[in-house]
Motif scaffolding. Structure first.
Motif, short mmCIF file in Angstrom:
data_model
loop_
_atom_site.label_atom_id
_atom_site.label_comp_id
_atom_site.label_asym_id
_atom_site.label_seq_id
_atom_site.Cartn_x
_atom_site.Cartn_y
_atom_site.Cartn_z
N GLY A 1 -1.26 4.86 -3.13
CA GLY A 1 -1.40 4.89 -1.75
C GLY A 1 -0.39 5.87 -1.11
N LEU B 1 1.01 -1.17 -0.05
CA LEU B 1 0.07 0.05 0.13
C LEU B 1 0.84 1.26 0.04
CD1 LEU B 1 -2.52 1.38 0.28
CD2 LEU B 1 -2.42 1.36 2.83
N THR B 2 1.85 1.33 0.88
CA THR B 2 2.76 2.61 0.88
C THR B 2 3.69 2.59 0.02
OG1 THR B 2 4.05 1.43 2.57
CG2 THR B 2 2.19 2.63 3.43
#
Length: 561
Positions: A239, A233-234
């Motif tokens: 994201g 996600l990061t």
């Protein structure tokens, strides 16, 4: 502008999140590990750039000397990067126990370390050096489980084990009473022993049960179900942009994101950073473009919002002498990415014309840097660089010595100047047309004269503690205040701390001054210290100008509040 009711809701939610014990403990623990990660990053550079066997230094050394020199770095990596999770499990637990006011926080910290090791597999499958087939080995722990690869196991172990231990310790039903004739130290020791035994036993049972049901170790499940998705996600551009946009937006509203966004954003990016460092050390292609220093190298040049570009724009095109003087005052801390004086003093705060580039421009930088890295125009980041390293130097260090990354930083700063300039021009036109600047200066001068005239000197020794997220920006202000207090004869002790040291230091304070970025936390800090002394935000005007004299004079009436 955002409605006051909506803003108050955001502030309330932010204060609750920033005051939440577990999030604060994560933040404070990661801050302590930074020097170890910096040392690891430095020796990644030394071992695999300067002492590269194919480099020019190696050609002037014997192979034995080169091996000996590189072994120094290897040992340092083992004592820093490769035990990051062990450090974190102890630090997080200790911070939680301290914030919950447990008398001996080292005990739950050791319990959490024991739980972390209880969750480790008993048998590892390893490939011996020089062999082709893997063998099963008992009685060893892999660095792959104690470095950043075990960060989320460490976080969960520390949080859950500490909370369980403290719950058992505080539950009278689960305490064994030895009677009134037993010395208190013996009774306390036995009660802690019972809590330790129950906590470690509970996690050992869970580990065995999980393995029996799922045929997987707990750390494998955490890796697949939590760590891997969060890292994806990061390190995924959409994201990452979502979280960094929210970071900048909160900061422009006067809410420091360190206790809100960073505990979500930084652990997985730190894992990604470690994976890049490990791959670089093995001569492999680093797997991630977005890692923790990626944010600081390309989007935080001069601080959040890349306000170094704003300061350059002020020097180049500002039509207001006060703005140019302000830029000269805050340039030095800005070079080291300390920009709270800019955010709260220029200000960026609640200033729609400056908030727009402050929030959007860094995201443009991230997009450009991401695709420049993906297309091979610059190198991936392979060495951990702390946020306070100045731009350009940070690009060279983080990339393992690639000057293309430095050139990219220069180009992004130039782009930032061009983006900030039209917004700056519009903002200055609005000030000049309404003659707001003259009014603000007159009010500030009159207020300062009034304070100086109305407040007598005090001869009572006082301690003033300045506090901000990491104690960097307020340390500059504390030095300015100390210099004035000493010259004026005020017997004041003035120093700065980061928010994680509040519990250790607040009993020494007669007055606590909060950096403007922590002003929204005033109520929760007052509650945490039991209203022992006055707590007030530093005036943003004094803070932005680093005006130690005005801050000291304004503090005098606060001692009796």
């Amino acid at each position: 502008m955002m409605g006051s009711a909506t803003l108050q809701k955001i502030t309330d939610i932010s204060q609750k999140m920033a005051s939440e014990i577990h999030l604060r403990s994560l933040r404070d623990s990661f801050i302590i590990t930074v020097p170890f990660l910096v040392l690891a990053g430095l020796f990644i550079m030394v071992n695999y750039v300067f002492l590269d066997p194919k480099g020019w230094i190696a050609s002037s050394l014997t192979s034995e000397t080169l091996t000996s020199l590189r072994s120094v770095g290897d040992r340092i990596l083992n004592g820093t990067m490769n035990i990051l999770s062990l450090m974190l499990v102890i630090l997080i637990s200790w911070n939680i126990a301290t914030k919950r006011k447990f008398a001996t926080p080292v005990i739950p910290a050791m319990v959490s370390l024991a739980v972390f090791l209880v969750l480790m597999p008993n048998t590892l499958t390893l490939v011996p050096v020089g062999a082709e087939r893997a063998v099963e080995v008992n009685g060893v722990i892999s660095y792959g489980l104690t470095n950043a690869g075990g960060v989320f196991v460490a976080i969960l172990a520390a949080v859950l084990a500490t909370d369980l231990f403290l719950w058992i310790s505080n539950s009278k039903r689960l305490q064994i009473r030895l009677g009134d004739d037993v010395p208190p130290m013996v009774a306390q020791s036995f009660q802690s022993m019972f809590s330790i035994m129950l906590t470690v036993l509970a996690f050992a049972i869970v580990a065995v049960a999980v393995h029996g049901i799922f045929h997987m170790e707990v750390n494998e499940i955490i890796q697949k179900a939590i760590q891997a998705p969060l890292v994806h996600l990061t390190t995924n551009l959409p994201g990452f942009l979502t979280l960094t946009t929210l970071t900048n937006l909160l900061f422009s509203l006067g809410i420091h994101p360190s206790g809100i966004i960073n505990p979500i954003l930084e652990p997985p990016l730190l894992v990604a950073m470690q994976e890049n460092m490990a791959a670089f050390a093995k001569g492999e292609v680093p797997p991630h473009i977005i890692v923790l220093p990626f944010r600081d190298l390309y989007g935080h040049m001069g601080g959040t919002g890349t306000t170094l570009a704003l300061l350059i724009a002020l020097f180049l095109r500002s039509k207001m002498s006060s703005h140019k003087k302000f830029a000269r005052t805050v340039l030095a801390p800005g070079i080291f990415n300390i920009n709270e004086p800019v955010i709260f003093g220029f200000p960026v705060l609640y200033n729609p014309l400056i908030m727009i580039p402050f929030v959007i421009y860094p995201q443009i930088n991230f997009i450009i840097a991401y695709f420049a890295t993906q297309w091979g125009m610059v190198s991936k980041i392979v060495a951990y660089v702390p946020w306070s390293v100045p731009p350009l130097l940070s690009g060279w260090l983080g990339s393992g010595g690639d000057f293309r990354n430095v050139i990219l930083q220069i180009l992004l700063l130039m782009l930032g100047v061009m983006i900030y300039l039209p917004f700056l021009a519009a903002y200055e036109r609005s000030l000049l047309s309404a003659k707001k600047q003259k009014l603000v200066n007159e009010i500030a001068e009159n207020a300062q004269i009034g304070i100086a005239a109305s407040e007598p000197k005090t001869q009572t020794a006082k301690t003033i503690i300045l506090m901000c997220n990491e104690g960097m920006s307020t340390s500059i202000m504390a030095r300015k205040m100390s210099q004035f207090a000493q010259s004026a004869g005020y017997p004041f002790t003035i120093y700065a701390i980061n928010v994680g040291r509040l519990q250790e230091e607040y009993q020494k304070a007669d007055l606590i001054l909060l950096g403007p970025q922590l002003g929204y936390m005033r109520e929760s800090i007052c509650e945490e210290i039991g209203n022992r002394c006055p707590v007030q935000p530093l005036d943003a005007g004094y803070f932005s100008k680093l005006d130690g004299k005005a801050a000291v004079l304004a503090a005098l009436p606060l001692f009796n509040s």
